[in-house]
Design a protein around this motif. Structure first.
Motif, PDB file in Angstrom:
ATOM      1  N   ILE A 131      -1.336   1.289 -10.707  1.00 49.91           N
ATOM      2  CA  ILE A 131      -2.117   2.333 -10.135  1.00 49.91           C
ATOM      3  C   ILE A 131      -1.368   3.172  -9.184  1.00 49.91           C
ATOM      4  O   ILE A 131      -0.291   2.596  -8.650  1.00 49.91           O
ATOM      5  N   ARG A 132      -1.602   4.342  -9.009  1.00 48.29           N
ATOM      6  CA  ARG A 132      -1.206   5.504  -8.411  1.00 48.29           C
ATOM      7  C   ARG A 132      -0.586   5.092  -6.669  1.00 48.29           C
ATOM      8  O   ARG A 132       0.229   5.523  -6.067  1.00 48.29           O
ATOM      9  N   ASN A 133      -1.590   4.243  -6.140  1.00 49.59           N
ATOM     10  CA  ASN A 133      -1.510   4.320  -4.742  1.00 49.59           C
ATOM     11  C   ASN A 133      -1.024   2.792  -4.281  1.00 49.59           C
ATOM     12  O   ASN A 133      -1.611   2.242  -3.195  1.00 49.59           O
ATOM     13  N   VAL A 134      -0.602   2.043  -5.233  1.00 49.92           N
ATOM     14  CA  VAL A 134       0.184   0.834  -4.696  1.00 49.92           C
ATOM     15  C   VAL A 134       1.670   0.810  -5.225  1.00 49.92           C
ATOM     16  O   VAL A 134       1.990   1.072  -6.408  1.00 49.92           O
ATOM     17  N   ILE A 135       2.181   0.538  -4.243  1.00 49.69           N
ATOM     18  CA  ILE A 135       3.660   0.167  -4.496  1.00 49.69           C
ATOM     19  C   ILE A 135       4.186  -0.749  -5.316  1.00 49.69           C
ATOM     20  O   ILE A 135       3.600  -1.963  -5.338  1.00 49.69           O
ATOM     21  N   HIS A 172       0.826  -1.173  -0.139  1.00 47.37           N
ATOM     22  CA  HIS A 172       0.086   0.003   0.089  1.00 47.37           C
ATOM     23  C   HIS A 172       0.872   1.036   0.012  1.00 47.37           C
ATOM     24  O   HIS A 172       1.989   1.185   0.668  1.00 47.37           O
ATOM     25  N   ALA A 173       0.347   2.261  -0.782  1.00 46.81           N
ATOM     26  CA  ALA A 173       1.172   3.393  -0.708  1.00 46.81           C
ATOM     27  C   ALA A 173       1.430   4.231   0.614  1.00 46.81           C
ATOM     28  O   ALA A 173       2.560   4.830   0.712  1.00 46.81           O
ATOM     29  N   ALA A 174       0.522   3.929   1.495  1.00 49.75           N
ATOM     30  CA  ALA A 174       0.574   4.509   2.614  1.00 49.75           C
ATOM     31  C   ALA A 174       1.522   3.789   3.849  1.00 49.75           C
ATOM     32  O   ALA A 174       2.200   4.476   4.764  1.00 49.75           O
ATOM     33  N   ASP A 189      10.216  -1.275  -2.850  1.00 47.37           N
ATOM     34  CA  ASP A 189       9.508  -0.315  -4.129  1.00 47.37           C
ATOM     35  C   ASP A 189      10.419  -0.654  -5.074  1.00 47.37           C
ATOM     36  O   ASP A 189      11.622  -0.182  -5.113  1.00 47.37           O
TER      37      ASP A 189
END
Length: 383
Positions: free
Chosen positions: A242-246, A195-197, A204
């Motif tokens: 997708i932008r919010n997945v590492i 998760h990006a968070a 990464d």
């Protein structure tokens, strides 16, 4: 000097231009070349169609007092390019074109062969009509299949490449590397998605790939002698969904160019070392794939090339131009690593570049090229 007239050579070239074929698919081209060669005087010729490389064609011309066998190579394949020349003899095969001028190469070779079929040479001459130069490493394939053994082994090898930047019919050459060697680079970076968070829970692949790309740029600036030349270009990068997945995976594709095989091997070594360093630094796995095939640097033999240049410079009917190395690739380099020889340019005077859909060589280059090569081969055989 050619048995085939200039007009006949032009018609041959136009027919070859109409029937371009991709690497290892040159069946129609092979059949046409064979037909033209069989119409020549056969007294001194031996024709070989190797089953191991079926679109290749070799012709041995028996010399009257042979001291050596001189090889001459012409490549026969085309490119996956949709022709945009508007010529009345444009390609009849959709999405395939002689955009690198191999139709010129073949025609010049036929002109030289036709001359020596009528005028027996002193030395043996070996003509190699080679498939798969643009891809699939046709020269390397032929060598590894053992096609150049016994009476088919050349003591020295020559070949030309057309050059739109030189006047039609001019001969260009230099003593040293004419073409760079090339190597395909494929790098896969494998990390751990997340998760990006919560980046601390992931590894990464994008960050690791970015660091890898930046470090690769230091190879040329810090590992290569500044007086020499090398290129590492990374032309394609893919990662993430997708932008919010590492991302757990990144793919990098590029190319290496070097003027000597030693330089290419040094760049290969530094790439491997940097990839290993990235693995340790980021806790990822890096798979490095390097594919050179037969595309070694075209390193001209010093003695033979000096002899070639001296002849061309001294011939009043030849316009000789000393050229600079080019970073484009050519698989004749592999054969020149196995047999001493020389590759040279034949000017075709065109505003379009090689591999362009609008390439239109000036056809007056053909006969001038045949005449210059015939003269040089006779000169060489008298030495």
């Amino acid at each position: 000097m050619a048995a085939l007239t200039e007009e006949e050579l032009i018609q041959i070239r136009r027919h070859l231009h109409e029937i371009p074929e991709l690497a290892l698919q040159e069946k129609e081209t092979h059949a046409y070349l064979l037909d033209v060669i069989k119409q020549m005087k056969q007294d001194y010729l031996t024709i070989r169609e190797p089953a191991e490389l079926p679109t290749a064609l070799l012709v041995l011309v028996k010399g009257s007092q042979p001291k050596r066998t001189i090889g001459y190579r012409a490549d026969i394949d085309a490119l996956p390019v949709e022709e945009e020349t508007g010529l009345p003899f444009k390609s009849k095969h959709p999405h395939v074109m002689h955009a690198c001028g191999h139709d010129i190469h073949m025609t010049v070779a036929l002109g030289v062969l036709s001359y020596f079929s009528e005028h027996q040479p002193k030395d043996n001459l070996l003509f190699f009509f080679q498939p798969a130069e643009e891809s699939e490493s046709g020269g390397k394939r032929a060598y590894e299949l053992g096609l150049f053994s016994g009476e088919w082994k050349p003591d020295e090898f020559y070949g030309l490449h057309d050059n739109p930047g030189l006047p039609a019919g001019a001969i260009g050459c230099l003593n040293g590397t004419l073409f760079a060697g090339t190597t395909e680079v494929n790098i896969d970076v494998w990390g751990k998605g997340g998760h990006a968070a919560f980046p601390h829970q992931a590894k990464d692949a994008v960050v690791a790939a970015a660091a890898l790309i930046m470090q690769i740029q230091t190879i040329i600036s810090r590992s290569i002698d500044p007086i020499q030349s090398g290129v590492v270009t990374l032309g394609k990068v893919e990662a993430g969904s997708i932008r919010n997945v590492i991302a757990d995976h990144a793919r990098i594709e590029g190319t290496i160019r070097g003027l000597t095989q030693k330089m290419i091997e040094l760049i290969d070594q530094r790439l491997a070392e940097i990839c290993h360093g990235i693995e340790l630094s980021f806790g990822v796995k890096v798979d490095l794939g390097l594919n050179q095939g037969g595309y070694w640097p075209v390193e001209n033999n010093p003695e033979l090339t000096a002899n070639f240049i001296n002849y061309m410079k001294g011939e009043p009917d030849v316009e000789f131009i000393e050229t600079k190395p080019a970073m484009t690739g050519e698989d004749f380099g592999f054969l020149l690593a196995k047999f001493p020889g020389t590759m040279f340019w034949l000017g075709i005077d065109d505003d379009s570049s090689l591999h362009s859909a609008t390439l239109k060589p000036k056809e007056e280059a053909i006969y001038k090229g045949v005449t210059a090569i015939n003269g040089f081969l006779n000169y060489r055989m008298d030495q």
